[in-house]
Design a protein around this motif. Sequence first.
Motif: not given
Length: 61
Positions: A12-19, A27-35
């Motif tokens: 969760f912390d990793e994804v929080s940093d990534l988004i 990169d909309q595809k990756r952003y949607v996946q991560l959100t």
Amino acid sequence: MIDKLNIIKQRFDEVSDLIIQPDVISDQKRYVQLTKEYKDLKLLVEKRKTYLELKNNLEEA
């Protein structure tokens, strides 16, 4: 069980940093996946917090 919950919190912390990274946002595809992953993990992290609070309360009683 605590170990698995801690791994979820770590992700969760990793994804929080990534988004919030500009390259991910562009990169909309990756952003949607991560959100989506963030949203799913957030629920688990909230349940983890509740579990740990209840566990601590029981240990103190």
